[in-house]
Design a protein around this motif. Structure first.
Motif, PDB file in Angstrom:
ATOM      1  N   GLY A 125       7.677  32.454 -32.688  1.00 55.84           N
ATOM      2  CA  GLY A 125       8.318  31.582 -30.891  1.00 55.84           C
ATOM      3  C   GLY A 125       8.840  33.046 -30.854  1.00 55.84           C
ATOM      4  N   ASN A 126       8.978  34.441 -31.465  1.00 57.49           N
ATOM      5  CA  ASN A 126      10.029  35.416 -30.933  1.00 57.49           C
ATOM      6  C   ASN A 126       8.788  35.954 -30.087  1.00 57.49           C
ATOM      7  N   LEU A 127       9.367  37.034 -29.370  1.00 59.90           N
ATOM      8  CA  LEU A 127       8.447  37.591 -28.784  1.00 59.90           C
ATOM      9  C   LEU A 127       7.958  39.310 -29.191  1.00 59.90           C
ATOM     10  N   LEU A 128       6.748  39.547 -29.089  1.00 53.63           N
ATOM     11  CA  LEU A 128       5.910  40.910 -29.601  1.00 53.63           C
ATOM     12  C   LEU A 128       6.154  41.700 -28.713  1.00 53.63           C
ATOM     13  N   PRO A 129       6.033  42.749 -29.955  1.00 54.16           N
ATOM     14  CA  PRO A 129       6.137  44.271 -29.270  1.00 54.16           C
ATOM     15  C   PRO A 129       4.756  43.884 -28.087  1.00 54.16           C
ATOM     16  N   LEU A 130       4.354  45.042 -27.148  1.00 55.60           N
ATOM     17  CA  LEU A 130       3.243  45.486 -26.516  1.00 55.60           C
ATOM     18  C   LEU A 130       2.335  46.555 -27.242  1.00 55.60           C
TER      19      LEU A 130
ATOM     20  N   PHE B  38     -11.975  43.753  -8.019  1.00 49.80           N
ATOM     21  CA  PHE B  38     -10.750  44.379  -6.885  1.00 49.80           C
ATOM     22  C   PHE B  38      -9.403  43.211  -7.351  1.00 49.80           C
ATOM     23  N   GLU B  39      -8.485  43.831  -8.780  1.00 48.19           N
ATOM     24  CA  GLU B  39      -7.948  42.722  -8.402  1.00 48.19           C
ATOM     25  C   GLU B  39      -7.173  43.724  -9.944  1.00 48.19           C
ATOM     26  N   TRP B  40      -5.401  42.794 -10.099  1.00 43.62           N
ATOM     27  CA  TRP B  40      -4.938  43.597 -11.083  1.00 43.62           C
ATOM     28  C   TRP B  40      -4.785  42.633 -12.048  1.00 43.62           C
ATOM     29  N   ARG B  41      -5.075  42.976 -13.526  1.00 44.13           N
ATOM     30  CA  ARG B  41      -5.178  41.601 -14.844  1.00 44.13           C
ATOM     31  C   ARG B  41      -3.964  42.699 -15.519  1.00 44.13           C
ATOM     32  N   ILE B  42      -2.685  41.699 -15.805  1.00 51.50           N
ATOM     33  CA  ILE B  42      -1.709  41.704 -16.640  1.00 51.50           C
ATOM     34  C   ILE B  42      -2.314  41.428 -17.624  1.00 51.50           C
ATOM     35  N   ARG B  43      -1.718  41.957 -18.833  1.00 53.93           N
ATOM     36  CA  ARG B  43      -1.245  41.473 -20.739  1.00 53.93           C
ATOM     37  C   ARG B  43      -0.061  42.070 -20.958  1.00 53.93           C
ATOM     38  N   TYR B  44       0.023  40.350 -21.811  1.00 56.79           N
ATOM     39  CA  TYR B  44       1.778  40.854 -21.623  1.00 56.79           C
ATOM     40  C   TYR B  44       1.775  40.086 -23.547  1.00 56.79           C
ATOM     41  N   PRO B  45       3.151  41.403 -24.596  1.00 52.73           N
ATOM     42  CA  PRO B  45       2.608  40.500 -25.941  1.00 52.73           C
ATOM     43  C   PRO B  45       2.536  38.404 -26.304  1.00 52.73           C
ATOM     44  N   GLY B  46       1.917  38.235 -26.895  1.00 47.52           N
ATOM     45  CA  GLY B  46       2.579  36.793 -27.362  1.00 47.52           C
ATOM     46  C   GLY B  46       4.009  37.040 -27.963  1.00 47.52           C
ATOM     47  N   PHE B  47       3.952  35.441 -28.817  1.00 53.12           N
ATOM     48  CA  PHE B  47       4.884  35.192 -29.564  1.00 53.12           C
ATOM     49  C   PHE B  47       4.514  35.128 -31.045  1.00 53.12           C
ATOM     50  N   ASP B  48       5.289  35.537 -32.316  1.00 54.11           N
ATOM     51  CA  ASP B  48       4.953  35.463 -33.530  1.00 54.11           C
ATOM     52  C   ASP B  48       4.967  34.084 -33.491  1.00 54.11           C
ATOM     53  N   ALA B  49       4.745  33.547 -35.255  1.00 51.75           N
ATOM     54  CA  ALA B  49       4.747  31.973 -35.615  1.00 51.75           C
ATOM     55  C   ALA B  49       5.935  31.683 -35.294  1.00 51.75           C
TER      56      ALA B  49
ATOM     57  N   ASP C  89       7.528  50.900 -31.111  1.00 49.69           N
ATOM     58  CA  ASP C  89       6.636  50.116 -30.267  1.00 49.69           C
ATOM     59  C   ASP C  89       6.868  50.968 -29.177  1.00 49.69           C
ATOM     60  N   SER C  90       6.276  50.471 -28.321  1.00 53.59           N
ATOM     61  CA  SER C  90       6.865  50.622 -26.760  1.00 53.59           C
ATOM     62  C   SER C  90       7.545  49.593 -26.489  1.00 53.59           C
ATOM     63  N   LEU C  91       8.015  51.046 -25.379  1.00 55.35           N
ATOM     64  CA  LEU C  91       9.153  50.007 -24.551  1.00 55.35           C
ATOM     65  C   LEU C  91       8.575  49.046 -23.568  1.00 55.35           C
ATOM     66  N   ALA C  92       6.698  48.851 -23.235  1.00 54.33           N
ATOM     67  CA  ALA C  92       6.279  48.842 -22.342  1.00 54.33           C
ATOM     68  C   ALA C  92       6.584  46.847 -22.348  1.00 54.33           C
ATOM     69  N   LEU C  93       6.490  46.696 -20.977  1.00 53.39           N
ATOM     70  CA  LEU C  93       6.862  44.738 -21.174  1.00 53.39           C
ATOM     71  C   LEU C  93       5.563  43.855 -21.038  1.00 53.39           C
ATOM     72  N   ALA C  94       4.671  44.973 -20.436  1.00 50.96           N
ATOM     73  CA  ALA C  94       3.288  44.405 -19.360  1.00 50.96           C
ATOM     74  C   ALA C  94       2.290  45.667 -19.653  1.00 50.96           C
ATOM     75  N   GLU C  95       0.871  45.100 -20.312  1.00 49.18           N
ATOM     76  CA  GLU C  95      -0.193  46.704 -19.827  1.00 49.18           C
ATOM     77  C   GLU C  95      -0.510  45.780 -18.112  1.00 49.18           C
ATOM     78  N   VAL C  96      -0.543  46.792 -17.012  1.00 52.55           N
ATOM     79  CA  VAL C  96      -1.277  46.345 -15.630  1.00 52.55           C
ATOM     80  C   VAL C  96      -1.977  46.586 -16.090  1.00 52.55           C
ATOM     81  N   MET C  97      -3.915  46.652 -15.825  1.00 49.11           N
ATOM     82  CA  MET C  97      -4.916  46.844 -16.115  1.00 49.11           C
ATOM     83  C   MET C  97      -5.640  46.474 -14.276  1.00 49.11           C
ATOM     84  N   ALA C  98      -5.792  47.554 -13.597  1.00 40.63           N
ATOM     85  CA  ALA C  98      -6.341  47.658 -12.591  1.00 40.63           C
ATOM     86  C   ALA C  98      -7.925  47.824 -12.545  1.00 40.63           C
TER      87      ALA C  98
END
Lengths: 607, 286
Positions: free
Chosen positions: B169-174, B156-167, B144-153
């Motif tokens: 409440g544990n953090l999922l990979p991006l 004229f703005e920055w859109r950030i996508r984070y991985p969410g949580f599983d059922a 899985d990716s080492l990245a913690l967020a995807e930054v989509m430019a």
């Protein structure tokens, strides 16, 4: 040998009346299609001086916005509000157009044509003892192809929008930066300026390219084939060496830009996908269909435009070497190292384009190779600086306008060269990329070095063009004001860059960490205004000196070059006596002679 | 007049050096000391080059001033000595080619490490990033990716996508593509501080550039490419994020924040995002 009857006393044999009548002979022909290389050179010179003022006015617009953002602009603001009813402020769209077209006009219509076009044309045949260019008609075409380019760039600025189809006038002018990176430039919906204006911009570039190409073929052929008897390669003045190397650079690099331009036009108009990846949605338009790669444009563009940076400085280096030698009455220090370093700069110039792309996302390993080659380019540049200082060393300099501008060239080139090392170092460039540090760097090279070199060259060769000298006090005043204005405008840009102020921002003070830089920007704008106004002194001096009553004679500077053997101005065919070359161009202050110069055309054994 | 010009050409380099010396105290210098270890190494490289360039600048300008002064003396009235008839010295050419060559090669080689660490994937501080993810208790597989967020430019703005949580409440990979569990934010990038973290940089439309001046990070976002960018912020505080590549008329206003915070606060932030995103208009379930 017939040339023996033409020593430097030739002035004395000319009729004063004839001089009075004919000293503007070349100027009279500029409005018509002429195949005389001198007329074409002067046509180029006048056109580029006009464009210099246009490009400078655009720059002042940029400076106004950076100093007094969103405020009514003096003078031009009135015009704007009449045209658009915008209240005379600079809109963000207009701001992007201003810096795009400032850079475009300054590089493609001022610096490149003033060096190769104006001085290349005027000097090459005269300095090598030829009667004209190898292809006079091609030469004339190379000038007249500038005009379609100028018209296209005018349309790209949003002028004449009822003819060009640029809807929105100057607010929809080409605004992609002079580098025109896709996709901003490839997708018409990406910005107002990416519509019709971008098409005109690309067409303009193509015309300029055709013009330069015709010129460079001509220069190479002329220099290689048409040298006067005795003008061996290593007796050529450094100006000619620089012109030759520039022409070679031009001929090899330019087709790549032209091809890239055509590819971009095809992407926009024919639905090809050289630069467009698929699935990109811009401004809610349909997603792109593609498979192209925007980085390809950057590679192609910089493969031309980095050598173009050397096209924009090498001829000035050559001319400054010649002028320094004459003004110091001393041979050029290290003539051959000067040639080799010119050639090295040009050669390395082909393998450094990637340093514009360190942060672009290309393979980082490439970044390393490009860094090493780029840093090494400082070596021949340094050799040239040391040799220029060596040329002045032990000379008897005449502190006139020509000499002062040449010294400014060296002094400014040192700054521009050293600031280049920061950007060549990739990790440091990561921070400096696209900040004002870059802007400072290339203005020190292109304005500080090249344009001061050009100012010197204008004063130096003016008597050959018009048979009169330019006014000396006015020339020195112009130099003083330009030098102060220049440094006041551009030196602080280094500090803005260190402070992290990005380029191409219509309003940098939106960001708290840049707010305190506004007073500094206001100071810079005042300096820029001073510099802009000072150019009227140059133009006034240039024009009014036409009406001076004192003929300059053939060789007012007691110079050695072949061009000073011809009458001022030279008639069609240049030389009244067939030229013959006996020695190199830098035999100043030879201990075996009474005079401190020894022209190339003077037969040996005659003291 | 010639003496005036000699002084003139000496005056401006002195002024330039003085202005540069005063610049840091007047605020015309870096926006604070770099807030990341790699940034400090970049600053160090900058100062190395600055020192070398300062020496060369002063040396060449003084040499220029000296030859001008020397020349002006030679043209005093009554001095009839001719200029020095010399076409150059071979030894000098060798000296001033070889010494700069050594210095320049040193500069070039001295840079390579930092560049490799910053951009070459093999040299990334992989272990440090894995530790952060482990610390956040991310449920990740080997690939899985080492990245913690995807930054989509985008304009004229920055859109950030984070991985969410599983059922649980544990953090999922991006994941490379958007997932139903993903969390979104605009113009505000939160990431853990004190350790290397990575983002995947993309653009939705034209080219942009991800610029964190205080961290000395800059990377273009290229249409069609996903570019991993890593950085490490020392302190828990917001940093400026802006665009450094011309992206249209609104290029100047892609103003955003990068907030570095402790891992717990980061998880808390993601939870808040999740709560807001899942809010369906009814009162929270008991």
């Amino acid at each position: 040998m017939s040339s023996a009857v033409l020593p430097h006393h030739a002035d004395a044999h000319e009729h004063p009346d004839a001089r009075r009548d004919h000293h503007l002979a070349l100027l009279r022909q500029v409005f018509w299609f002429s195949t005389d290389h001198k007329v074409i050179g002067i046509q180029f010179l006048l056109t580029t001086m006009l464009m210099l003022m246009v490009g400078g006015a655009l720059a002042l617009g940029v400076r106004w916005q950076l100093a007094y953002r969103w405020e009514q602009m003096p003078v031009f603001g009135e015009l704007l509000s009449q045209q658009f009813g915008t209240g005379g402020q600079i809109s963000p769209e207009l701001y992007t157009m201003l810096f795009t077209m400032h850079a475009t006009i300054m590089t493609f219509l001022v610096v490149i044509p003033v060096l190769a076009g104006a001085f290349g044309n005027f000097l090459i045949p005269l300095m090598i003892g030829a009667d004209d260019m190898a292809f006079p008609k091609l030469n004339a075409f190379s000038y007249w192809f500038m005009w379609p380019a100028i018209i296209c760039f005018g349309f790209a600025m949003g002028l004449g929008s009822h003819l060009s189809g640029v809807e929105g006038g100057m607010n929809a002018g080409a605004a992609q930066g002079w580098t025109s990176y896709p996709l901003l430039s490839a997708l018409p919906q990406a910005a107002p300026g990416a519509e019709a204006a971008q098409f005109w911009w690309l067409l303009g570039i193509t015309f300029v390219g055709v013009s330069s190409m015709m010129g460079s073929i001509n220069y190479m052929t002329t220099i290689i084939n048409m040298r006067a008897p005795g003008m061996t390669l290593f007796r050529m003045p450094l100006t000619i060496w620089a012109m030759l190397i520039t022409a070679i650079l031009q001929a090899f690099a330019l087709p790549v830009l032209t091809a890239a331009g055509v590819m971009l036009i095809a992407d926009r108009a024919l639905g090809t996908c050289f630069f467009k990846p698929d699935g990109i949605v811009v401004n809610n338009a349909d997603p792109t269909i593609g498979g192209g790669q925007p980085l390809l444009w950057q590679h192609l563009f910089w493969f031309y435009s980095h050598p173009a940076v050397y096209i924009m400085i090498l001829p000035a280096m050559g001319m400054v070497s010649d002028m320094l030698s004459c003004m110091c009455r001393k041979p050029v220090f290290g003539y051959r190292p000067m040639i080799y370093s010119l050639a090295t700069i040009a050669g390395l110039g082909f393998v450094v384009w990637g340093h514009h792309m360190f942060t672009s996302g290309m393979n980082p390993a490439l970044g390393m190779t490009f860094m090493v080659s780029t840093i090494m380019i400082a070596l021949p540049s340094g050799v040239k600086v040391f040799n220029w200082i060596g040329t002045i060393w032990g000379g008897r300099p005449v502190f006139n306008t020509v000499f002062l501008n040449c010294v400014a060239f060296i002094s400014m080139f040192i700054v521009g060269g050293l600031s280049g090392i920061f950007m060549a170092a990739v990790p440091v460039d990561v921070y400096f990329h696209d900040t004002y540090f870059i802007v400072a760097h290339f203005h020190y090279v292109l304005f500080g070095a090249t344009l001061f070199g050009v100012f010197a060259a204008i004063h130096y060769w003016y008597p050959k063009m018009f048979g009169r000298l330019m006014n000396e006090p006015v020339g020195q005043l112009h130099f003083l004001l330009t030098f102060i204005g220049f440094n006041g405008t551009f030196f602080p840009m280094h500090l803005l860059g260190v402070a992290g102020m990005p380029r191409r921002y219509a309003d940098p003070y939106l960001y708290p960490y840049l707010e305190h830089l506004q007073p500094m920007n206001q100071f810079m704008t005042i300096c820029a205004l001073l510099m802009g106004l000072a150019q009227f002194l140059l133009i006034g001096n240039f024009v009014l000196s036409w009406f001076s009553r004192t003929p300059s004679g053939r060789n007012p500077w007691h110079s050695n070059g072949m061009e000073w053997m011809a009458p001022s101005p030279p008639g069609h065919g240049n030389f009244d006596v067939a030229p013959m070359v006996y020695r190199g161009p830098y035999e100043y202050s030879s201990p075996n002679r009474e005079d401190d110069y020894w022209p190339q055309w003077e037969p040996p054994g005659k003291c | 007049m010639k003496w005036f010009w000699c002084l003139f050409f000496m005056f401006w380099p002195i002024l330039a050096v003085v202005v540069c010396l005063l610049a840091p105290s007047l605020g015309w210098w870096f926006p604070g000391e770099s807030a990341s270890p790699l940034g400090r190494r970049i600053d160090h490289l900058f100062y190395v080059i600055l020192w070398i360039c300062t020496v060369v600048f002063i040396g060449t300008q003084v040499a220029l001033g000296y030859v001008l002064y020397n020349g002006a003396r030679r043209t005093r009235p009554g001095v009839t000595e001719k200029a020095w008839y010399s076409h150059g010295r071979h030894e000098l050419e060798v000296i001033w080619s070889v010494i700069p060559a050594i210095v320049l090669l040193f500069i070039a080689v001295y840079q390579l490490d930092v560049w490799a660490e910053y951009r070459v994937k093999e040299a990334f501080p992989r272990q440090g990033m894995l530790d952060v993810l482990k610390n956040l208790n991310q449920q990740r597989g080997e690939k899985d990716s080492l990245a913690l967020a995807e930054v989509m430019a985008r304009q004229f703005e920055w859109r950030i996508r984070y991985p969410g949580f599983d059922a649980q409440g544990n953090l999922l990979p991006l994941m490379p593509d958007p997932q139903p569990t993903d969390l979104y934010a605009v113009n505000e990038l939160h990431l853990p501080s004190g350790a290397p973290v990575m983002i995947n940089l993309r653009t939705q439309d034209v080219q942009h550039s991800f610029f964190l001046p205080e961290l000395r990070v800059k990377q273009d976002a290229v249409p069609g490419l996903v570019i991993p960018v890593w950085f490490q912020a020392d302190h828990h505080r917001p940093y400026q994020l802006l665009c450094a590549e011309l992206c249209g008329w609104g290029h100047y206003k892609m103003n955003a924040r990068f907030v570095a915070e402790p891992p717990e606060a980061f998880l808390q932030y993601l939870k808040t995002l999740q709560r807001e995103q899942n809010y369906d208009g009814t009162a929270a379930t008991p």
